[in-house]
Design an enzyme around this catalytic site. Sequence first.
Site, mmCIF file in Angstrom:
data_model
loop_
_atom_site.group_PDB
_atom_site.id
_atom_site.type_symbol
_atom_site.label_atom_id
_atom_site.label_comp_id
_atom_site.label_asym_id
_atom_site.label_seq_id
_atom_site.Cartn_x
_atom_site.Cartn_y
_atom_site.Cartn_z
ATOM 1 N N SER A 98 -8.567 9.134 2.600
ATOM 2 C CA SER A 98 -10.002 9.383 2.755
ATOM 3 C C SER A 98 -10.417 10.512 1.812
ATOM 4 C CB SER A 98 -10.265 9.775 4.213
ATOM 5 O OG SER A 98 -11.629 9.889 4.440
ATOM 6 N N ALA A 99 -11.463 10.265 1.025
ATOM 7 C CA ALA A 99 -11.834 11.243 -0.015
ATOM 8 C C ALA A 99 -12.393 12.547 0.548
ATOM 9 C CB ALA A 99 -12.868 10.612 -0.960
ATOM 10 N N HIS A 100 -13.078 12.473 1.710
ATOM 11 C CA HIS A 100 -13.762 13.697 2.165
ATOM 12 C C HIS A 100 -12.801 14.752 2.703
ATOM 13 C CE1 HIS A 100 -14.063 13.272 6.706
ATOM 14 N NE2 HIS A 100 -13.782 12.026 6.410
ATOM 15 N N CYS A 159 -13.354 14.682 15.905
ATOM 16 C CA CYS A 159 -13.714 13.451 16.601
ATOM 17 C C CYS A 159 -13.506 13.587 18.097
ATOM 18 C CB CYS A 159 -12.886 12.282 16.081
ATOM 19 S SG CYS A 159 -12.877 12.225 14.312
HETATM 20 N N1 PLP Z 1 -6.768 9.883 10.297
HETATM 21 C C1 PLP Z 1 -6.691 11.222 10.275
HETATM 22 C C2 PLP Z 1 -5.357 11.880 10.421
HETATM 23 C C3 PLP Z 1 -7.841 11.984 10.130
HETATM 24 O O1 PLP Z 1 -7.762 13.316 10.112
HETATM 25 C C4 PLP Z 1 -9.081 11.321 9.999
HETATM 26 C C5 PLP Z 1 -10.321 12.110 9.891
HETATM 27 O O2 PLP Z 1 -10.862 12.610 10.840
HETATM 28 C C6 PLP Z 1 -9.117 9.926 10.015
HETATM 29 C C7 PLP Z 1 -7.933 9.251 10.171
HETATM 30 C C8 PLP Z 1 -10.412 9.175 9.874
HETATM 31 O O3 PLP Z 1 -10.834 9.248 8.550
HETATM 32 P P1 PLP Z 1 -12.304 8.793 8.058
HETATM 33 O O4 PLP Z 1 -13.204 9.927 8.388
HETATM 34 O O5 PLP Z 1 -12.173 8.601 6.575
HETATM 35 O O6 PLP Z 1 -12.640 7.523 8.735
#
Ligand code: PLP
Length: 636
Positions: free
Chosen positions: A213-215, A342
């Site tokens: 994931s880029a962000h 989250c």
């Molecule tokens: N997996 C992990 C370990 C993460 O830290 C995150 C981000 O919160 C994600 C998955 C989900 O990524 P995205 O925000 O690109 O959907």
Amino acid sequence: MPRFCVPELFLDANATTPVLPEIAEAMQHVTTTTFGNASSPHLAGLIPKSILQETRVLASRLFHGHDGRFLFNSGATEGINTAVLSALTDARNSKAVHTNPCLLYGATEHKAVPEALKHWNSVLGLGAEIIAIPVDSEGQLNMAFLQQHLSNALLLCTMGANNETGVVHDLAAIASVRNTISPEVPWLVDSVQVLGKLSLNLAALGIDYATFSAHKLYGPKGAGCLYVRNGSAYTPLQVGGGQESGERGGTENIAGVAAFRCIFSWLLGLQPSPLNPLAVLQTYRQQLLAALQGVFPNLVLNQPATHCLPTTINFAVPDYSSGELIAMFDAAGIRVSAGSACSTGKPRSFVLDAMGVPVWQSEGAIRLSFGPAASAQFIAQVCERLHEMQKRLASMQHKRYLLPQQYHGGFAGAHTSNEACLPGIRLLVPAPTEHGVVVFVDEHNRQAAVISNEPLQSVYQAWVQQRFSQPEWQVNWLQYENFAAGDTIQSLGQWRCIATDIGFSIINQANQRRLSFTSGGVVLSARERSSVKLIGVGEAANNDVHFIDVRDPLEAAMQRLPTSASAPTYAPRVLWCEFALTYTKPENSTEKVVTVCRSGGRSITVAALASAAGGLTLYSCEGGVTHIIEHLAGSA
Ligand code: PLP
């Protein structure tokens, strides 16, 4: 006008990171100049197409992905869902017979993994058992458990590094178990927190699916990348115009891909990189940890000493909840989190619970994380801010209101709301709008009566026990369900508690004000909330008002309320109800009475509580202390 009274220090990089100027520039170029659609046959489409191709080549070099391909998508959540859909569709169509099919995932995976497993298992009607692989106290997967269940697995999901604790998983050991027992079981590795911090060799490990994931590394939100090994099952999550060779429909997010190109170029050493090597990040971690330990000498780490990302510090402080600590850091301009962004709102961390850390550590967990591009100057600035926090804490009259009598005498020059209370008699409510628990306190006779439902949540039980732990205190636990509606449950001074059909009411017999509680605390109606009058920051800052400061002690110490005509009345959360049931305006006062908190949320609640109790109609400051300070700084 400055946005914050103190420059914001963002230490929540595991949640997200800012877009760095180099990346912003690359993105701006492709959105404004070379903005063509990669699917267009004309020349304007060629540049975006070449960016896609180049970035795929870079990804393959960086992660040793020559056995597979990289598909660009909207982020790791999409990547995880695509991988799960692919593996499970294949399992459903396969002739292979499993007696007890299961889907295995690490107990500390990001929620996207178990949620995707549940969703697609149900949508595809697979009926596989979803099993979390337990972890040990260091956060590592239980390998014996993995060995035991792997042969029945339709999919194995693990992660490279954990987003809450920074625990780095031993992917080589997992690969070795898989190669020995069931190399055919598809393997998804969530590699989000690995990017820019650890190396990853997809080919050597034999990984089928990997998500990025880029962000999480200075790119934009909504840009992701999924590695799929050649020969591994694949089902598109979305179809459309045939983009990504028909494997992911939808016009490509070229700006996001350009961000990845920049990130991959840094990591491959093809461009000067702002990212620090591991050894530098380790030094930064030590500096931050030492400064944190200055603020909280009894801080406890929620992560192992080794096999951890240097960019993540997860800790707890005895006697402090994560909410209190976050509020304190936030007031000091430092943004940290209680765990995964989250999971905000969840009372504790499932990751730490899985590791078996004590409940108080899980409930009080704070995650401080910085990005690999953090500069020495930034880290020094954070340490300086932490030193300042340490000084302010030391100068506080009371570090914490452990015992009720400590509320007397006020805090930092303020006076408390106990004007209408008999001396030595207090009404404490730890979570006024969240939980129906109330404590009548008689300080002279050292007696406390706790009124609540059964079973009382452990967090409130611990709260009561901690405050009345000394042996001279006699604590009487009363369950309101054991009383008929109308019965008096307890009386103390002017306070009376009577049972109702839905819970209980607290009545102030001196003025007949009353608050009604359910198991979820005082329920505030829309009418009570809308009865609160709002006052803008400008008026609050510049006119004669009497502030009711409803913040907790730690945050109030970090961000002082500018002096007003009269010293503010101080009503921390535990006294909100007592305040609502007792507060009267001083005689002859013409000032407006204004509740104020950090940013405006809690002050409305307190003013609404006063309205619900039948007390004064109060004003609430729309912006809060942060904005009042900003306003004053801006108009200075
Ligand atoms: N997996 C992990 C370990 C993460 O830290 C995150 C981000 O919160 C994600 C998955 C989900 O990524 P995205 O925000 O690109 O959907």
